[in-house]
Design a protein around this motif. Structure first.
Motif, PDB file in Angstrom:
ATOM      1  N   GLY A 100      -1.208 -17.210   2.861  1.00  0.00           N
ATOM      2  CA  GLY A 100      -1.582 -16.607   4.126  1.00  0.00           C
ATOM      3  C   GLY A 100      -1.186 -17.442   5.326  1.00  0.00           C
ATOM      4  O   GLY A 100      -0.572 -18.503   5.210  1.00  0.00           O
ATOM      5  N   THR A 101      -1.589 -16.948   6.476  1.00  0.00           N
ATOM      6  CA  THR A 101      -1.185 -17.579   7.729  1.00  0.00           C
ATOM      7  C   THR A 101      -1.815 -18.949   7.931  1.00  0.00           C
ATOM      8  O   THR A 101      -1.273 -19.761   8.658  1.00  0.00           O
ATOM      9  CB  THR A 101      -1.522 -16.678   8.924  1.00  0.00           C
ATOM     10  N   GLY A 102      -2.941 -19.239   7.310  1.00  0.00           N
ATOM     11  CA  GLY A 102      -3.592 -20.529   7.469  1.00  0.00           C
ATOM     12  C   GLY A 102      -3.255 -21.517   6.370  1.00  0.00           C
ATOM     13  O   GLY A 102      -3.937 -22.529   6.212  1.00  0.00           O
ATOM     14  N   ALA A 103      -2.199 -21.246   5.603  1.00  0.00           N
ATOM     15  CA  ALA A 103      -1.876 -22.074   4.443  1.00  0.00           C
ATOM     16  C   ALA A 103      -1.586 -23.524   4.813  1.00  0.00           C
ATOM     17  O   ALA A 103      -2.042 -24.440   4.124  1.00  0.00           O
ATOM     18  CB  ALA A 103      -0.703 -21.483   3.663  1.00  0.00           C
ATOM     19  N   LYS A 104      -0.869 -23.745   5.896  1.00  0.00           N
ATOM     20  CA  LYS A 104      -0.533 -25.120   6.284  1.00  0.00           C
ATOM     21  C   LYS A 104      -1.799 -25.913   6.612  1.00  0.00           C
ATOM     22  O   LYS A 104      -1.971 -27.037   6.152  1.00  0.00           O
ATOM     23  CB  LYS A 104       0.424 -25.106   7.480  1.00  0.00           C
ATOM     24  N   ARG A 105      -2.700 -25.321   7.361  1.00  0.00           N
ATOM     25  CA  ARG A 105      -3.966 -25.983   7.705  1.00  0.00           C
ATOM     26  C   ARG A 105      -4.811 -26.197   6.447  1.00  0.00           C
ATOM     27  O   ARG A 105      -5.409 -27.254   6.253  1.00  0.00           O
ATOM     28  CB  ARG A 105      -4.743 -25.152   8.724  1.00  0.00           C
ATOM     29  N   ALA A 106      -4.848 -25.183   5.572  1.00  0.00           N
ATOM     30  CA  ALA A 106      -5.627 -25.291   4.346  1.00  0.00           C
ATOM     31  C   ALA A 106      -5.111 -26.413   3.453  1.00  0.00           C
ATOM     32  O   ALA A 106      -5.899 -27.157   2.864  1.00  0.00           O
ATOM     33  CB  ALA A 106      -5.603 -23.958   3.590  1.00  0.00           C
ATOM     34  N   MET A 107      -3.806 -26.577   3.363  1.00  0.00           N
ATOM     35  CA  MET A 107      -3.240 -27.657   2.551  1.00  0.00           C
ATOM     36  C   MET A 107      -3.570 -29.022   3.144  1.00  0.00           C
ATOM     37  O   MET A 107      -3.826 -29.978   2.413  1.00  0.00           O
ATOM     38  CB  MET A 107      -1.728 -27.494   2.401  1.00  0.00           C
TER      39      MET A 107
END
Length: 72
Positions: A50-57
């Motif tokens: 999803g769109t928040g994948a970078k932040r989630a990682m």
């Protein structure tokens, strides 16, 4: 039915093999992972989409990777 579960071979990547999703903040995720470990689960596959994948990682690396590794 084909394509309805995650795991080997594809399917819905949000479903997981058993359809378990970890919701909540980092502490809630670690507590749920610990409960699953106590129940006999040995491997957790992690998928971030999803769109928040970078932040989630980033959060995973900073706040979850070490505590989850320590469970096993």
């Amino acid at each position: 039915a084909a394509g309805t579960t995650g795991g080997a071979g594809g399917g819905d990547p949000t479903a997981g093999i058993a359809g378990i999703q970890f919701m909540g903040g980092p502490q809630a995720v670690v507590e749920r992972a610990h409960q699953l470990h106590e129940a006999g689960v040995g491997i957790l596959d992690v998928a971030v989409i999803g769109t928040g994948a970078k932040r989630a990682m980033k959060i995973f690396g900073e706040r979850l990777a070490e505590p989850l590794h320590a469970i096993g």
